[in-house]
Enzyme design. Structure first.
Site, mmCIF file in Angstrom:
data_model
loop_
_atom_site.group_PDB
_atom_site.id
_atom_site.type_symbol
_atom_site.label_atom_id
_atom_site.label_comp_id
_atom_site.label_asym_id
_atom_site.label_seq_id
_atom_site.Cartn_x
_atom_site.Cartn_y
_atom_site.Cartn_z
ATOM 1 C CG HIS A 50 93.080 7.062 8.564
ATOM 2 N ND1 HIS A 50 93.213 6.014 7.682
ATOM 3 C CD2 HIS A 50 92.105 6.699 9.437
ATOM 4 C CE1 HIS A 50 92.339 5.071 7.997
ATOM 5 N NE2 HIS A 50 91.668 5.449 9.064
ATOM 6 C CG HIS A 109 90.937 6.152 12.850
ATOM 7 N ND1 HIS A 109 89.852 6.304 12.016
ATOM 8 C CD2 HIS A 109 90.810 7.110 13.820
ATOM 9 C CE1 HIS A 109 89.108 7.321 12.448
ATOM 10 N NE2 HIS A 109 89.667 7.822 13.540
ATOM 11 C CG ASP A 130 91.309 0.462 11.888
ATOM 12 O OD1 ASP A 130 91.592 1.650 12.148
ATOM 13 O OD2 ASP A 130 90.411 0.152 11.076
ATOM 14 C CG HIS A 131 93.999 2.256 8.857
ATOM 15 N ND1 HIS A 131 93.922 2.055 7.503
ATOM 16 C CD2 HIS A 131 92.738 2.071 9.321
ATOM 17 C CE1 HIS A 131 92.672 1.784 7.161
ATOM 18 N NE2 HIS A 131 91.927 1.798 8.254
ATOM 19 C CG HIS A 148 88.061 8.302 7.660
ATOM 20 N ND1 HIS A 148 86.986 7.447 7.626
ATOM 21 C CD2 HIS A 148 88.844 7.852 8.683
ATOM 22 C CE1 HIS A 148 87.117 6.527 8.573
ATOM 23 N NE2 HIS A 148 88.232 6.760 9.240
ATOM 24 C CG ASP A 199 89.372 3.672 6.993
ATOM 25 O OD1 ASP A 199 89.809 2.753 6.285
ATOM 26 O OD2 ASP A 199 89.211 3.572 8.224
ATOM 27 C CG HIS A 255 88.668 -0.594 5.827
ATOM 28 N ND1 HIS A 255 87.496 -0.192 6.411
ATOM 29 C CD2 HIS A 255 89.630 -0.326 6.751
ATOM 30 C CE1 HIS A 255 87.746 0.325 7.609
ATOM 31 N NE2 HIS A 255 89.037 0.253 7.841
#
Lengths: 307, 307
Positions: A62, A64, A66-67, A142, A213, A272
């Protein structure tokens, strides 16, 4: 067949002590697959001695930060190193634009990027379907669309017959692919199948699922059935309020364990992990009450699957 | 006045052994200024214990991935930590778009970003002009527009007079700003100048110049005149062919030393060091033949300037 899973980053949201942002390397002997590309993934690859040139696939769960914020730097380095080979990327809606705006900074790369932009939904979608490898995805739970991925290998246990391969004129450079179950095409156009040179004793399926997530979700249970390894969001401890955590699109240790149990997977890996837990063993201990075969991921930890 | 310069990343292009991508932290007691934001800068800030919430300014020299791909993650973490304070960013044309597309992933941040988008040209441009701090830039010689920055502080050496400050009703929380040479406005609207509460014995200028990526350039010589510290591109050793290196928009150790000598700076720091040099002391030794007061930057090295 031997599959190695190396956790390059097991953190959540922002950097923490000893934890980089999410990225997992899956190596099957032919492919080097990245699952998510958190900031710093190219530092981790450097540390473990894997060249960015060798990465064949990048599957993003996804969009976001941080990914995904390690992807532009990785693409830049591939370009600087003069990569020629195609790169396969998958991700949810928006991934094409994200790669495109990274490329505005990187410049025209000397390699081709093939992108699968997925609209994940409840139910299992095929993304890649190769002879002995396939990628499927479903919609996890998520705050933005998140693809939970299933990586599937058809495996063969068999003895490679080098005499037969020589008779057929198969160059040594192709033996490994055949032994791993791939059909190859020779320069003269002849098609050689694994069973032509491998005495197959048994065949099977290896399946690795990675959620990205997610709150605990039926769709994740469905896609995880029969998996050898389920790598599941476990951002928090069981002492947190479930409803609160689920509303944020995350899971607690025990949530992940329940999904693993319901899906009947062989092994659960928690990742995570929030910075509030300095020792992830706490989360593994909690989960093991529900599902015994569980470990908490640590940065640079490797797991092997043989079949 | 005390200024601390910490080298968070001294590498070039891609990660190498012990070297992160370019980022430098400059702290003056009031401001925490980042010069460039290479991938991983937020990991380095975490390592040295500086919260992203405390960063006040980010000055980007140019929009190459190795200098800027750490910015999106840093902004994401600032947003996650609930930053409220304004953030000042500067950079060449394209910086607004780059920040905007990062924000599409990060989401609406809870803080305001003020961006100075500069079209750098030969000659010295004022970017920020505050009472005792100013930022100027000129066009360095690189393959894309690169702002060489001059950070300038007006300094006072003086004794702070706490009795006088109390008489004037200046709250203790403002004493530091006044002592550092800033004019402050009290809640009741009265304006207090440094000279009202500081017995100024002498005043001066502290100047730090950072080039980003550049071939040796007259414009850099001009902006560097009178600098205490010049932080200059020194990607390569003197054994490389000058013309080749300059065409790539980079400098060799001796090129940086000649610029430092011509500009008459006090101290030269070599950075942006290619991965081919495992020991940067080689580059410093070469440069010292031309300009003796030189060091090669290493990751996490700090320099102090007092005045």
């Amino acid at each position: 067949m031997l599959i190695r899973i190396t956790f390059l980053g097991t953190g959540a949201g922002m950097p923490g002590k000893d934890r980089y942002l999410p990225a997992i390397l899956v190596e099957d002997g032919l492919r080097k697959i990245l699952l998510d590309a958190g900031e710093g993934v190219q530092y981790r690859l450097f540390e473990i001695g894997v060249s960015p040139l060798k990465i064949t696939h990048i599957f993003i769960t996804h969009l976001h930060g941080d990914h995904v914020f390690g992807l532009p730097g990785l693409l830049a380095t591939m370009a600087m190193l003069g990569r020629k080979e195609d790169l396969v990327i998958s991700g949810p809606s928006g991934i094409v634009n994200f790669v495109k705006s990274s490329m505005e900074i990187v410049g025209d790369p000397p390699f081709h990027v093939r992108i699968y932009e997925i609209e994940p939904s409840i139910g299992i979608k095929d993304v890649i379907n190769e002879e002995n490898f396939s990628l499927q995805c479903t919609l996890a739970k998520h705050t933005v669309p998140d693809c939970a991925y299933s990586l599937n290998w058809r495996t063969y246990v068999g003895r490679f017959n080098p005499e037969r391969a020589k008779e057929l004129g198969v160059p040594i450079t192709l033996w490994k692919r055949l032994h791993m179950g791939e059909t190859v095409v020779l320069n003269d156009g002849r098609v050689i199948k694994p069973e032509d040179v491998v005495e197959i004793r048994s065949s099977g399926l290896v399946k690795v699922v990675y959620t990205g997530d997610t709150a605990p979700a039926d769709s994740v249970v469905e896609i995880s059935r029969g998996a050898q390894v389920l790598i599941h969001d476990s951002t928090f401890s069981m002492i947190e309020d479930g409803n609160l955590i689920w509303n944020q699109g995350h899971s607690r240790s025990v949530d992940a364990a329940r999904v693993a149990k319901e899906a009947g997977v062989e092994r659960l890996v928690l990742t995570h992990i929030s910075n509030r837990y300095s020792d992830p063993e706490l989360l593994a201990a909690e989960a093991s009450e529900v599902f015994p075969n569980v470990i908490a991921a640590r940065d640079l930890m490797s797991l092997m699957i043989t079949s």
